[in-house]
Design an enzyme around this catalytic site. Structure first.
Site, short mmCIF file in Angstrom:
data_model
loop_
_atom_site.label_atom_id
_atom_site.label_comp_id
_atom_site.label_asym_id
_atom_site.label_seq_id
_atom_site.Cartn_x
_atom_site.Cartn_y
_atom_site.Cartn_z
N GLY A 135 3.27 1.73 -2.16
CA GLY A 135 3.70 1.92 -3.54
C GLY A 135 2.73 2.76 -4.34
O GLY A 135 1.65 3.13 -3.87
N ASN A 159 9.74 -10.32 -8.30
CA ASN A 159 8.37 -10.28 -7.76
C ASN A 159 7.90 -11.62 -7.20
O ASN A 159 7.04 -11.65 -6.32
CB ASN A 159 7.41 -9.76 -8.83
CG ASN A 159 7.54 -8.26 -9.01
OD1 ASN A 159 8.19 -7.59 -8.21
ND2 ASN A 159 6.95 -7.73 -10.06
N ARG A 177 -8.77 -0.26 -20.99
CA ARG A 177 -8.03 0.24 -22.16
C ARG A 177 -8.80 -0.05 -23.45
O ARG A 177 -8.89 0.81 -24.33
CB ARG A 177 -6.64 -0.40 -22.21
CG ARG A 177 -5.69 0.15 -21.17
CD ARG A 177 -4.42 -0.67 -21.06
NE ARG A 177 -3.40 0.03 -20.28
CZ ARG A 177 -2.27 -0.54 -19.87
NH1 ARG A 177 -2.04 -1.82 -20.12
NH2 ARG A 177 -1.38 0.17 -19.18
N ASP A 197 -6.91 -4.20 -18.93
CA ASP A 197 -7.05 -4.43 -20.37
C ASP A 197 -8.47 -4.10 -20.84
O ASP A 197 -8.68 -3.63 -21.96
CB ASP A 197 -6.70 -5.88 -20.71
CG ASP A 197 -5.30 -6.25 -20.29
OD1 ASP A 197 -4.41 -5.39 -20.40
OD2 ASP A 197 -5.10 -7.39 -19.83
N ARG A 252 7.73 -2.35 -14.06
CA ARG A 252 8.48 -2.57 -15.30
C ARG A 252 9.16 -1.28 -15.75
O ARG A 252 8.60 -0.20 -15.68
CB ARG A 252 7.51 -3.06 -16.38
CG ARG A 252 8.17 -3.66 -17.60
CD ARG A 252 7.22 -4.62 -18.29
NE ARG A 252 5.96 -3.98 -18.65
CZ ARG A 252 5.64 -3.64 -19.91
NH1 ARG A 252 6.50 -3.84 -20.88
NH2 ARG A 252 4.47 -3.10 -20.17
N ASP A 299 2.50 -2.66 4.17
CA ASP A 299 3.70 -2.57 3.33
C ASP A 299 4.92 -2.88 4.18
O ASP A 299 4.90 -2.68 5.41
CB ASP A 299 3.84 -1.18 2.71
CG ASP A 299 4.69 -1.19 1.44
OD1 ASP A 299 4.13 -1.08 0.35
OD2 ASP A 299 5.93 -1.34 1.55
N ALA A 351 0.80 -1.23 0.00
CA ALA A 351 0.00 0.00 0.00
C ALA A 351 0.83 1.28 0.00
O ALA A 351 0.28 2.37 -0.17
CB ALA A 351 -0.94 0.00 1.20
N HIS A 367 -2.29 -11.62 -19.66
CA HIS A 367 -2.11 -10.21 -19.31
C HIS A 367 -0.67 -9.79 -19.59
O HIS A 367 0.09 -9.45 -18.70
CB HIS A 367 -2.47 -9.98 -17.85
CG HIS A 367 -2.40 -8.54 -17.42
ND1 HIS A 367 -3.19 -7.57 -17.96
CD2 HIS A 367 -1.63 -7.92 -16.48
CE1 HIS A 367 -2.91 -6.40 -17.39
NE2 HIS A 367 -1.96 -6.60 -16.49
N MET A 410 -4.37 1.39 -13.49
CA MET A 410 -4.34 0.09 -12.83
C MET A 410 -5.12 0.14 -11.52
O MET A 410 -5.85 -0.79 -11.18
CB MET A 410 -2.89 -0.32 -12.55
CG MET A 410 -2.73 -1.71 -11.96
SD MET A 410 -3.32 -3.03 -13.04
CE MET A 410 -4.79 -3.57 -12.16
#
Length: 332
Positions: A10, A94, A153, A150, A81, A33, A8, A177, A229
């Protein structure tokens, strides 16, 4: 209803916490976190009038308290990324972050719905499934790779390119994904609109698949999709809450362990959500030839991604000190 956000502090975690505090009523929001700055996130949220109760926890030793009695756990923890980085390059870091989180869930709230946002989803969901299976509590109906981004988008692109209002019922996302496994499928109404315009279906597929790279590039190495996201996570969790509360006809796309292993053991697809998880995958029996051709190519790539996640599990399960791995300190 208790919703926990892991990671949380991030970028995605903070944005998700904000949206949830503004869009839920009488919900307990637990923010966790590794980084103790998560307490600042909670304090920041407390200055926004809301009926949501926010509690914060930091340090791996406190994850059990953070997730205890959670109904839904949203996992956003992980590195993001960078430009030129393939999603497969993310799995080493990850997976080390995800492994002890899933172990903690298995030991403390095995009946919780798990919504995994951390990438690469194609490989990390199979990894999570193996970890849960180790504790004999894996429920395929309650483990979701959140692919709603997705969907958002695709809807945004269709409305922009075709200059029409698009309903979520007009299309769905299947496959996986990642750039090479996302496959948007549209209904006849949208196909006819495409045929009468200069915007072809193949162009649409390419545009949706390349959204992630475009955002990473434009952020100049300072992260990947964050706001969209978080919005996607909110949309999926709100739908899941409605299903848990008994509302029928709730449909959302997500990446899950399937019951039809002949297609793929894991697949992103539209799902019917219920009180106990998803109960059916809603893919049209008759798929357009050009869509079927793309799907076959995608399934081959997806098979490799799934195998990678399971191989990483096999390697990591040999470690005896995974819960204390230094990579846990890497936050989103």
């Amino acid at each position: 209803m208790k919703i926990s956000i892991i990671g949380a502090a991030g970028g995605i975690g903070q944005a998700t916490a904000l949206l949830m505090s503004l869009n839920f009523n009488n919900v307990e929001l637990s923010l966790f976190d590794i980084d103790d700055s998560v307490h600042g996130v909670g304090l920041d949220l407390s200055h926004i009038p809301s009926s949501v109760r926010v509690n914060t926890y930091s340090g791996y030793k406190n994850i059990n308290d953070a997730i205890s009695e959670s109904d839904i756990i949203v996992i956003t923890a992980g590195i993001t990324r960078k430009p030129g980085m393939d999603r497969r390059e993310l799995i080493s870091a990850n997976a080390k972050i995800l492994y002890p989180i899933i172990e903690a869930i298995a030991l403390n709230c095995p009946k919780a719905f798990i919504c995994l946002v951390t990438n690469p989803i194609n490989s990390l969901v199979p990894l999570a499934a193996r970890i849960l299976s180790k504790f004999s509590i894996f429920d395929a109906k309650k483990l979701f790779g959140v692919t709603t981004l997705d969907v958002l988008r695709a809807k945004s692109i269709l409305e922009d390119k075709l200059n029409i209002n698009v309903n979520y019922e007009d299309f769905y996302i299947m496959g996986g994904h990642s750039k090479s496994t996302i496959l948007p499928v549209v209904n006849d109404k949208i196909l006819k609109k495409m045929d009468s315009s200069s915007y072809a279906y193949d162009d649409f597929v390419s545009d949706v698949q390349n959204c992630g790279d475009a955002v990473v590039k434009e952020k100049r190495g300072r992260g990947s999709a964050t706001l969209a996201m978080a919005t996607a996570a909110l949309k999926f969790v709100k739908s899941l809450c409605l299903a848990i509360e008994g509302q029928e006809d709730i449909i959302e796309c997500a990446y899950v362990a399937t019951t039809n292993k002949t297609i793929s053991p894991f697949l992103a697809a539209p799902l019917h959500l219920t009180k106990t998880g998803w109960d059916s995958i809603l893919i049209e029996k008759k798929i357009e030839p050009k869509v079927e051709s793309k799907l076959l190519d995608i399934l081959a790539i997806l098979s490799d991604d799934i195998s990678l996640g399971e191989k990483v599990y096999d390697l990591m399960s040999l470690s005896t000190d995974i819960s204390n791995h230094k990579s846990l300190a890497v936050k989103c």
